[in-house]
Design a protein around this motif. Structure first.
Motif, PDB file in Angstrom:
ATOM      1  N   TYR A   1      63.226  29.801  46.251  1.00 34.71           N
ATOM      2  CA  TYR A   1      64.217  30.327  46.919  1.00 34.71           C
ATOM      3  C   TYR A   1      64.053  30.265  48.156  1.00 34.71           C
ATOM      4  O   TYR A   1      62.749  30.246  48.884  1.00 34.71           O
ATOM      5  CB  TYR A   1      64.513  31.705  46.648  1.00 34.71           C
ATOM      6  CG  TYR A   1      64.629  32.417  45.082  1.00 34.71           C
ATOM      7  CD1 TYR A   1      65.858  32.111  44.745  1.00 34.71           C
ATOM      8  CD2 TYR A   1      63.659  32.670  44.463  1.00 34.71           C
ATOM      9  CE1 TYR A   1      66.076  32.440  43.465  1.00 34.71           C
ATOM     10  CE2 TYR A   1      63.810  33.028  43.265  1.00 34.71           C
ATOM     11  CZ  TYR A   1      65.110  33.021  42.658  1.00 34.71           C
ATOM     12  OH  TYR A   1      65.197  33.375  41.278  1.00 34.71           O
ATOM     13  N   LEU A   2      64.947  29.633  49.072  1.00 38.53           N
ATOM     14  CA  LEU A   2      65.246  29.654  50.520  1.00 38.53           C
ATOM     15  C   LEU A   2      65.789  31.002  50.975  1.00 38.53           C
ATOM     16  O   LEU A   2      66.679  31.459  50.735  1.00 38.53           O
ATOM     17  CB  LEU A   2      65.940  28.592  51.008  1.00 38.53           C
ATOM     18  CG  LEU A   2      66.132  28.370  52.594  1.00 38.53           C
ATOM     19  CD1 LEU A   2      64.901  27.963  53.023  1.00 38.53           C
ATOM     20  CD2 LEU A   2      67.350  27.475  52.915  1.00 38.53           C
ATOM     21  N   PRO A   3      64.882  31.618  51.653  1.00 37.45           N
ATOM     22  CA  PRO A   3      65.215  33.108  52.223  1.00 37.45           C
ATOM     23  C   PRO A   3      66.173  32.929  53.258  1.00 37.45           C
ATOM     24  O   PRO A   3      65.893  32.153  54.565  1.00 37.45           O
ATOM     25  CB  PRO A   3      64.153  33.632  52.772  1.00 37.45           C
ATOM     26  CG  PRO A   3      63.077  32.901  52.147  1.00 37.45           C
ATOM     27  CD  PRO A   3      63.436  31.408  52.057  1.00 37.45           C
ATOM     28  N   ILE A   4      67.231  33.378  53.271  1.00 36.73           N
ATOM     29  CA  ILE A   4      68.340  33.462  54.500  1.00 36.73           C
ATOM     30  C   ILE A   4      68.912  34.952  54.666  1.00 36.73           C
ATOM     31  O   ILE A   4      68.509  35.719  53.950  1.00 36.73           O
ATOM     32  CB  ILE A   4      69.582  32.717  53.972  1.00 36.73           C
ATOM     33  CG1 ILE A   4      70.270  32.886  52.550  1.00 36.73           C
ATOM     34  CG2 ILE A   4      69.343  31.355  53.903  1.00 36.73           C
ATOM     35  CD1 ILE A   4      71.485  32.256  52.494  1.00 36.73           C
ATOM     36  N   ASP A   5      69.499  35.001  55.705  1.00 38.76           N
ATOM     37  CA  ASP A   5      69.881  36.562  55.995  1.00 38.76           C
ATOM     38  C   ASP A   5      70.546  37.334  55.149  1.00 38.76           C
ATOM     39  O   ASP A   5      70.243  38.540  54.806  1.00 38.76           O
ATOM     40  CB  ASP A   5      70.809  36.485  57.249  1.00 38.76           C
ATOM     41  CG  ASP A   5      70.183  35.855  58.428  1.00 38.76           C
ATOM     42  OD1 ASP A   5      68.895  36.012  58.667  1.00 38.76           O
ATOM     43  OD2 ASP A   5      70.852  35.564  59.456  1.00 38.76           O
ATOM     44  N   SER A   6      71.273  36.911  54.150  1.00 37.17           N
ATOM     45  CA  SER A   6      72.038  37.571  53.147  1.00 37.17           C
ATOM     46  C   SER A   6      71.563  37.581  51.810  1.00 37.17           C
ATOM     47  O   SER A   6      72.118  37.910  50.734  1.00 37.17           O
ATOM     48  CB  SER A   6      73.430  36.829  52.965  1.00 37.17           C
ATOM     49  OG  SER A   6      73.506  35.623  52.839  1.00 37.17           O
ATOM     50  N   GLY A   7      70.449  36.859  51.724  1.00 35.32           N
ATOM     51  CA  GLY A   7      69.568  37.011  50.191  1.00 35.32           C
ATOM     52  C   GLY A   7      68.593  35.740  50.017  1.00 35.32           C
ATOM     53  O   GLY A   7      68.169  35.272  50.931  1.00 35.32           O
ATOM     54  N   LEU A   8      68.547  35.421  48.814  1.00 32.75           N
ATOM     55  CA  LEU A   8      67.657  34.353  48.563  1.00 32.75           C
ATOM     56  C   LEU A   8      68.313  33.179  47.766  1.00 32.75           C
ATOM     57  O   LEU A   8      69.294  33.241  46.976  1.00 32.75           O
ATOM     58  CB  LEU A   8      66.632  34.561  47.314  1.00 32.75           C
ATOM     59  CG  LEU A   8      65.745  35.912  47.802  1.00 32.75           C
ATOM     60  CD1 LEU A   8      64.881  36.262  46.534  1.00 32.75           C
ATOM     61  CD2 LEU A   8      64.750  35.496  48.876  1.00 32.75           C
ATOM     62  N   MET A   9      68.313  32.004  48.628  1.00 30.73           N
ATOM     63  CA  MET A   9      69.348  30.796  47.864  1.00 30.73           C
ATOM     64  C   MET A   9      68.370  30.101  47.058  1.00 30.73           C
ATOM     65  O   MET A   9      67.366  29.770  47.224  1.00 30.73           O
ATOM     66  CB  MET A   9      69.777  29.971  49.012  1.00 30.73           C
ATOM     67  CG  MET A   9      70.485  28.626  48.746  1.00 30.73           C
ATOM     68  SD  MET A   9      70.944  27.729  50.063  1.00 30.73           S
ATOM     69  CE  MET A   9      72.245  28.652  50.608  1.00 30.73           C
ATOM     70  N   CYS A  10      69.134  29.729  45.830  1.00 34.38           N
ATOM     71  CA  CYS A  10      68.348  29.157  44.733  1.00 34.38           C
ATOM     72  C   CYS A  10      68.289  27.479  45.148  1.00 34.38           C
ATOM     73  O   CYS A  10      68.876  26.975  46.034  1.00 34.38           O
ATOM     74  CB  CYS A  10      69.100  29.122  43.253  1.00 34.38           C
ATOM     75  SG  CYS A  10      69.431  30.642  42.646  1.00 34.38           S
ATOM     76  N   ILE A  11      66.935  27.072  44.843  1.00 40.14           N
ATOM     77  CA  ILE A  11      66.702  25.790  45.341  1.00 40.14           C
ATOM     78  C   ILE A  11      66.968  24.930  44.080  1.00 40.14           C
ATOM     79  O   ILE A  11      66.316  25.232  42.958  1.00 40.14           O
ATOM     80  CB  ILE A  11      65.167  25.511  45.800  1.00 40.14           C
ATOM     81  CG1 ILE A  11      65.294  26.445  47.040  1.00 40.14           C
ATOM     82  CG2 ILE A  11      64.557  24.242  45.919  1.00 40.14           C
ATOM     83  CD1 ILE A  11      63.867  26.508  47.763  1.00 40.14           C
ATOM     84  N   ASN A  12      67.646  23.942  44.074  1.00 37.01           N
ATOM     85  CA  ASN A  12      67.855  22.715  42.919  1.00 37.01           C
ATOM     86  C   ASN A  12      66.756  21.614  43.321  1.00 37.01           C
ATOM     87  O   ASN A  12      67.132  20.962  44.266  1.00 37.01           O
ATOM     88  CB  ASN A  12      69.339  22.467  43.032  1.00 37.01           C
ATOM     89  CG  ASN A  12      69.520  21.308  41.645  1.00 37.01           C
ATOM     90  OD1 ASN A  12      68.474  20.809  41.251  1.00 37.01           O
ATOM     91  ND2 ASN A  12      70.747  21.230  41.370  1.00 37.01           N
ATOM     92  N   LYS A  13      65.970  21.387  42.725  1.00 39.11           N
ATOM     93  CA  LYS A  13      64.751  20.516  42.800  1.00 39.11           C
ATOM     94  C   LYS A  13      65.415  19.312  42.724  1.00 39.11           C
ATOM     95  O   LYS A  13      64.767  18.324  43.394  1.00 39.11           O
ATOM     96  CB  LYS A  13      63.557  20.649  41.858  1.00 39.11           C
ATOM     97  CG  LYS A  13      63.855  20.189  40.522  1.00 39.11           C
ATOM     98  CD  LYS A  13      62.726  20.202  39.773  1.00 39.11           C
ATOM     99  CE  LYS A  13      62.876  19.772  38.265  1.00 39.11           C
ATOM    100  NZ  LYS A  13      63.743  20.382  37.569  1.00 39.11           N
ATOM    101  N   ASN A  14      66.438  18.899  42.025  1.00 37.40           N
ATOM    102  CA  ASN A  14      67.243  17.598  42.104  1.00 37.40           C
ATOM    103  C   ASN A  14      67.878  17.240  43.355  1.00 37.40           C
ATOM    104  O   ASN A  14      68.330  15.986  43.048  1.00 37.40           O
ATOM    105  CB  ASN A  14      67.805  17.459  40.738  1.00 37.40           C
ATOM    106  CG  ASN A  14      66.992  17.668  39.466  1.00 37.40           C
ATOM    107  OD1 ASN A  14      65.852  16.932  39.255  1.00 37.40           O
ATOM    108  ND2 ASN A  14      67.538  18.516  38.517  1.00 37.40           N
ATOM    109  N   ASN A  15      68.323  18.091  43.914  1.00 38.85           N
ATOM    110  CA  ASN A  15      68.929  17.824  45.230  1.00 38.85           C
ATOM    111  C   ASN A  15      68.187  17.379  46.183  1.00 38.85           C
ATOM    112  O   ASN A  15      67.050  17.669  46.418  1.00 38.85           O
ATOM    113  CB  ASN A  15      69.835  19.095  45.511  1.00 38.85           C
ATOM    114  CG  ASN A  15      71.163  19.428  44.580  1.00 38.85           C
ATOM    115  OD1 ASN A  15      71.688  18.398  44.046  1.00 38.85           O
ATOM    116  ND2 ASN A  15      71.473  20.472  44.915  1.00 38.85           N
TER     117      ASN A  15
END
Length: 278
Positions: free
Chosen positions: A207-221
């Motif tokens: 996850y990428l931590p951002i102010d409003s929570g944790l953003m999922c990481i799509n490894k294929n992007n």
């Protein structure tokens, strides 16, 4: 010539050698620890704070300092000789922190290390190397530690260090904080996708931590950030973090916009990373 100095942080002496690198300049000009924000980020994810916090790529201790002076058990590891001198001086007499001068890879092997001081030292495997690497698993077993969390910031050697942590990760399933440095990974013929894949193989979600929570990481992007810090949580422990909003990954449009913005504001090293994404 190296000149060791110190600043007072929380009424404790914090030692460093004079340097123009940004970590030292931040320390000297602001009397603040550059790595403290990362410690705060990981601290909330630690399920058992009585276990050992492992700092892989400790530099001079800007991440380890606050937990160590607050009696958390810490293992601080760095491959640069002068960094370790500062660590040992700062933490002299504190029996809750172990300092190791070690280069972390996936096995014990010959390698070279690029810097004797500073935050940018990196290891390169080779039979002509004049030093020897070790694994995190070996160090954990050597000191008979139980692991509560691990931070990895070792300038492109994160994948090899993770492979050398396999036993520890499987046994303790600790939360991880990792630097994703596209430029340094590129110098080791690796990519952020390779790093995310290793973590997935070890049953971690990124996850990428951002102010409003944790953003999922799509490894294929495409990974649109040259240098970023991510949190990795073992899938078996996800139920402990339900308080964090989980957000969708970057959209393709957002990725392209970010790459363009970052490219314009980046140094030459990061631009070389972004050039690989085109």
């Amino acid at each position: 010539m190296y000149i060791m100095k110190y600043v007072d942080i929380n009424n404790e002496k914090f030692y460093y050698y004079e340097s123009d690198d940004p970590v030292i300049q931040h320390l000297v000009t602001k009397k603040q620890l550059f790595g403290y924000g990362n410690f705060k980020l990981l601290f909330d994810f630690i399920l058992n704070k009585n276990l050992t916090l492992v700092d892989c790529g400790a530099h001079i201790g800007t991440f380890s300092f606050v937990p160590a002076i607050n009696n958390m058990r810490v293992l601080a590891i760095d491959g640069a000789e002068k960094n370790v001198e500062c660590l040992r001086k700062t933490f002299e007499g504190k029996d809750n922190i172990i300092v190791e001068h070690q280069i972390l890879l996936d096995d014990i092997k010959k390698c070279s290390f690029t810097d004797d001081y500073g935050p940018y030292g990196s290891a390169y495997e080779g039979d002509d190397g004049n030093v020897e690497s070790n694994t995190l698993d070996n160090l954990i077993n050597k000191h008979n530690l139980q692991v509560g969390a691990i931070k990895y910031d070792i300038e492109g050697n994160e994948i090899e260090a993770l492979l050398g942590s396999k036993e520890t990760l499987e046994k303790y399933k600790p939360p991880l904080l990792l630097e994703v440095n596209g430029h340094c990974l590129r110098l080791h013929n690796k990519t952020p996708k390779d790093l995310f894949q290793i973590l997935e193989d070890f049953n971690y979600k990124c996850y990428l931590p951002i102010d409003s929570g944790l953003m999922c990481i799509n490894k294929n992007n495409k990974w649109p950030l040259c240098v970023s810090d991510i949190i990795a949580v073992h899938k078996d422990n996800m139920y402990n973090y339900l308080q964090y909003p989980i957000l969708e990954p970057f959209t393709q449009d957002h990725i392209e916009d970010l790459i363009g913005q970052q490219y314009q504001n980046s140094n030459d090293d990061c631009r070389k990373y972004f050039d690989t994404l085109s």
